[in-house]
Design a protein around this motif. Structure first.
Motif, short mmCIF file in Angstrom:
data_model
loop_
_atom_site.label_atom_id
_atom_site.label_comp_id
_atom_site.label_asym_id
_atom_site.label_seq_id
_atom_site.Cartn_x
_atom_site.Cartn_y
_atom_site.Cartn_z
N UNK A 27 -4.50 -28.60 -10.24
CA UNK A 27 -4.15 -30.07 -9.75
C UNK A 27 -5.19 -30.66 -8.71
N UNK A 28 -5.07 -29.79 -7.55
CA UNK A 28 -6.02 -30.06 -6.44
C UNK A 28 -7.57 -30.18 -6.85
N UNK A 29 -7.97 -29.52 -7.75
CA UNK A 29 -9.41 -29.58 -8.49
C UNK A 29 -9.66 -30.80 -9.04
N UNK A 30 -8.59 -30.96 -10.14
CA UNK A 30 -8.98 -32.27 -10.89
C UNK A 30 -8.83 -33.45 -9.91
N UNK A 31 -7.86 -33.61 -8.82
CA UNK A 31 -7.87 -34.80 -7.91
C UNK A 31 -9.28 -34.80 -7.11
#
Length: 116
Positions: A27-31
């Protein structure tokens, strides 16, 4: 003198925690990728930039960044279209390649944190 240590291993809980951490990392990576790619999206009125979304399938541990306008693919793929300085075709593909290491580190950090 001797000491005894008792360890109880709950493998299911470890796997569950690791899976949740990996999903959180994705989630943090795609954000992160969404934010970086938004800086390169061709911009005229901002509609394409605002259409960007980051989604995660936590069960499959898969993340996606997408832009949803009728012209998003054309703007991304057509290298002949002229854009404002700093804005470019391949506005998602190039940042994905450039940020792959960072995204991997973001995910790994979340998994490591879950194992403490």
């Amino acid at each position: 003198m001797s000491a005894t240590t008792r360890v109880t291993w709950d493998g299911d809980a470890v796997i569950r925690g690791t899976h949740e951490a990996a999903a959180r990392g994705i989630r943090l990576g795609v954000e992160h990728l969404l934010q970086v790619s938004r800086r390169r999206v061709p911009i005229e009125e901002g509609t394409l930039e605002r259409s960007g979304t980051a989604t995660v399938d936590a069960t499959a541990l898969v993340g996606h960044v997408s832009y949803d306008t009728p012209y998003a693919v054309e703007q991304h793929e057509n290298m002949r279209i002229r854009h404002d300085p700093g804005r470019t075709a391949k506005y998602l593909e190039i940042p994905a390649a450039e940020e792959a290491r960072v995204i991997g580190e973001i995910i790994a950090a979340q998994v490591r944190r879950s194992m403490r």
